[in-house]
Design an enzyme around this catalytic site. Sequence first.
Site, PDB file in Angstrom:
ATOM      1  N   ARG A  99      -3.210  -2.861 -12.563  1.00  0.00           N
ATOM      2  CA  ARG A  99      -2.335  -1.781 -13.015  1.00  0.00           C
ATOM      3  C   ARG A  99      -2.844  -1.232 -14.352  1.00  0.00           C
ATOM      4  O   ARG A  99      -3.344  -1.991 -15.187  1.00  0.00           O
ATOM      5  CB  ARG A  99      -0.943  -2.382 -13.206  1.00  0.00           C
ATOM      6  CG  ARG A  99       0.133  -1.437 -13.712  1.00  0.00           C
ATOM      7  CD  ARG A  99       0.555  -0.487 -12.660  1.00  0.00           C
ATOM      8  NE  ARG A  99       1.850   0.133 -12.938  1.00  0.00           N
ATOM      9  CZ  ARG A  99       2.276   1.205 -12.274  1.00  0.00           C
ATOM     10  NH1 ARG A  99       1.538   1.757 -11.331  1.00  0.00           N
ATOM     11  NH2 ARG A  99       3.467   1.711 -12.542  1.00  0.00           N
ATOM     12  N   THR A 372      -0.206   7.924  -4.656  1.00  0.00           N
ATOM     13  CA  THR A 372      -0.511   6.541  -4.362  1.00  0.00           C
ATOM     14  C   THR A 372      -1.033   6.443  -2.942  1.00  0.00           C
ATOM     15  O   THR A 372      -0.732   7.280  -2.119  1.00  0.00           O
ATOM     16  CB  THR A 372       0.798   5.729  -4.493  1.00  0.00           C
ATOM     17  OG1 THR A 372       1.327   5.987  -5.766  1.00  0.00           O
ATOM     18  CG2 THR A 372       0.594   4.262  -4.268  1.00  0.00           C
ATOM     19  N   ASP A 414       5.572   6.156 -15.591  1.00  0.00           N
ATOM     20  CA  ASP A 414       6.305   5.064 -14.954  1.00  0.00           C
ATOM     21  C   ASP A 414       7.026   4.179 -15.973  1.00  0.00           C
ATOM     22  O   ASP A 414       7.830   3.324 -15.604  1.00  0.00           O
ATOM     23  CB  ASP A 414       5.365   4.190 -14.102  1.00  0.00           C
ATOM     24  CG  ASP A 414       5.251   4.705 -12.673  1.00  0.00           C
ATOM     25  OD1 ASP A 414       6.032   5.585 -12.289  1.00  0.00           O
ATOM     26  OD2 ASP A 414       4.376   4.220 -11.936  1.00  0.00           O
ATOM     27  N   SER A 444       6.617   0.463  -8.393  1.00  0.00           N
ATOM     28  CA  SER A 444       7.365   0.170  -7.161  1.00  0.00           C
ATOM     29  C   SER A 444       6.417  -0.216  -6.027  1.00  0.00           C
ATOM     30  O   SER A 444       6.853  -0.387  -4.882  1.00  0.00           O
ATOM     31  CB  SER A 444       8.157   1.399  -6.715  1.00  0.00           C
ATOM     32  OG  SER A 444       9.039   1.817  -7.707  1.00  0.00           O
ATOM     33  N   GLY A 465       6.203   6.486  -4.354  1.00  0.00           N
ATOM     34  CA  GLY A 465       7.013   6.313  -5.560  1.00  0.00           C
ATOM     35  C   GLY A 465       8.151   5.339  -5.328  1.00  0.00           C
ATOM     36  O   GLY A 465       7.957   4.254  -4.766  1.00  0.00           O
TER      37      GLY A 465
HETATM   38  O1  DON Z   1       3.603   2.552  -9.384  1.00  0.00           O
HETATM   39  C1  DON Z   1       4.458   3.273  -8.914  1.00  0.00           C
HETATM   40  O2  DON Z   1       5.504   2.868  -8.482  1.00  0.00           O
HETATM   41  C2  DON Z   1       4.187   4.760  -8.813  1.00  0.00           C
HETATM   42  N1  DON Z   1       3.228   5.133  -9.804  1.00  0.00           N
HETATM   43  C3  DON Z   1       3.731   5.080  -7.431  1.00  0.00           C
HETATM   44  C4  DON Z   1       3.441   6.537  -7.219  1.00  0.00           C
HETATM   45  C5  DON Z   1       3.417   6.965  -5.812  1.00  0.00           C
HETATM   46  O3  DON Z   1       3.650   6.218  -4.905  1.00  0.00           O
HETATM   47  C6  DON Z   1       3.134   8.389  -5.588  1.00  0.00           C
HETATM   48  N2  DON Z   1       3.022   8.632  -4.183  1.00  0.00           N
HETATM   49  N3  DON Z   1       3.642   9.267  -3.475  1.00  0.00           N
END
Ligand code: DON
Length: 563
Positions: A99, A372, A414, A444, A465
């Site tokens: 991360r 993501t 985030d 998430s 997300g």
């Molecule tokens: O780490 C996370 O939870 C977010 N940065 C994830 C972002 C994400 O899934 C975007 N996609 N649709």
Amino acid sequence: MMKRIVLFSCIIALLISCKKESYVAKHGLITEKAMVVSAREEASKIGADILEKGGNAFDAMVATELALAVAYPYAGNIGGGGFMIYRKNDGSIGSIDYREKAPRSATKDMFLDSLGNAITAKSRYGAQAVGVPGTIAGVFAVHEKFGSLPIEELIQPAIDLAKRGVIITQKQEKRLKEYQKKIIEVSGDSTRWAGNFPEKDTIKYPQLARTLEQLLKNGRDGFYKGEVAQKLVNFLQDRGGIITREDLEKYEAKWRAPVTFRYDDLKVISMSPPSSGGICLAQIMKMIEPYDVSQYGHNSVKTIQVVAEAERRAYADRSFFLGDPDFVEIPLKNLLDDDYLRKRMQDFSFDKPTPSSEVSHGDITIIESNETTHYAIVDPYGNAVSVTTTVNGAYGGKLFCDELGFFLNNEMDDFSAKPGTPNMFGLVGAEANSIAPEKRMLSSMTPTIIEKNGELWMVVGTRGGSTIITSVLQTILNVHEFGMTMQEAVNAPRFHHQWLPDKVQLEEGKFSEEFKQKIRDKGYEVKEYDNPSIGNMVGILVLPSGKLEGSEDLRGDDGAVGF
Ligand code: DON
């Protein structure tokens, strides 16, 4: 005669289209022993080729991750970070956290104005939104621990792909058009993305190929030290960013113990903090376990009620308790305790919702002492990896470094910039997820592997997300409780509740007006989830025969490849 030929051709065409339909609806690709499923077929193929060459799932992880950085700039990355869960063929499990981190000079109120209000544009776009990227550290750490092929063989296919180029799909053309204005606004009008990118054209990535070549020469230092690091730091600092050479040099991926829990005869293995994925998934599944959801039926009003109410309570805990475990004490045991979770559901009733205003985080005393993508791999030896990787928003913070050929993340969003102020996914947070130097922002992402009777059963995950956790949950339930194939489970319409906003969110266009009204009649506010981020679910299921079924989510351009 002509008429007959036309009629015959029509029947054949119809049969072919029916076959395709039923293939899509009933099951995904079935292979004998190995499978890679990712957001682009080009990347899955590169991973599967590594497996065919005799590489293991970890080798394929490195190759697939880097290939996605080329083939899927929307989310695949070297400018972002991610998490991987693994289960080896001897049953041993683990995870790696690569991360992003806050830069060393980050401060708690760096995204607040003089009145203390959150300046969301700052945490979402451009150079200040960037967390120190972790992806390259992640793939090198995975290779060092578990890789079996020389790393050069795993990097080279991505370089070749970058030089050869990737064909633009219809969905990609649409996405690029949608975000082009913002990318130009953030990255300047001389960025390559200011051009035209029609479907079926090929995009080549010569600058990215050159950046990846530095890895061949200098290993992970090819990114975190030397020429690339200097160029990246100059690029960011020229635009007001605060990442330094030292931030890059100091970045380390971390091996962490996954969250594990039982649900019926399943053992679920998922990501621990700094992702909230594993804990929330565990809380929700344990809260709904006493209810007979298979009896209520898939996406029935009763199932949606009980699942949404469990989700509401889990997301309330998420927002208060969860953050980077290297910085905050997380009461993991209490949060996953059966009695605690039973008590959390005590006020649930099928008669009416429990308003979110009446649900807060649970009573636990802490004793001191938006892009993501997911991919899943099972190798012929029985090792499995489940990986979610991200730049957060679509094309991250829309900041593209033309010289190095990649987008930078906007993962700083985030963090909870201000307690109670929602981030781009509407998630609110508290002190546990406030910004601090070198802290990881709460995620998430929910890369997950599931065992059934002690054997590998499912590898699953998604983008999306805040909806990642609930989409993973529903996909598992769809197979386990509702008897669907992997493909059907992925196809099925999804819903979501995240405590705040206090709404049941239903996937856009997938639920009838009549059904929505039934949910409203129970007292819930209903909203269509119109953000494309409800997820691209990736799944591999081990069938009773031992063969593998890989799903392709039609919400994206996913590709399952195996043998
Ligand atoms: O780490 C996370 O939870 C977010 N940065 C994830 C972002 C994400 O899934 C975007 N996609 N649709």
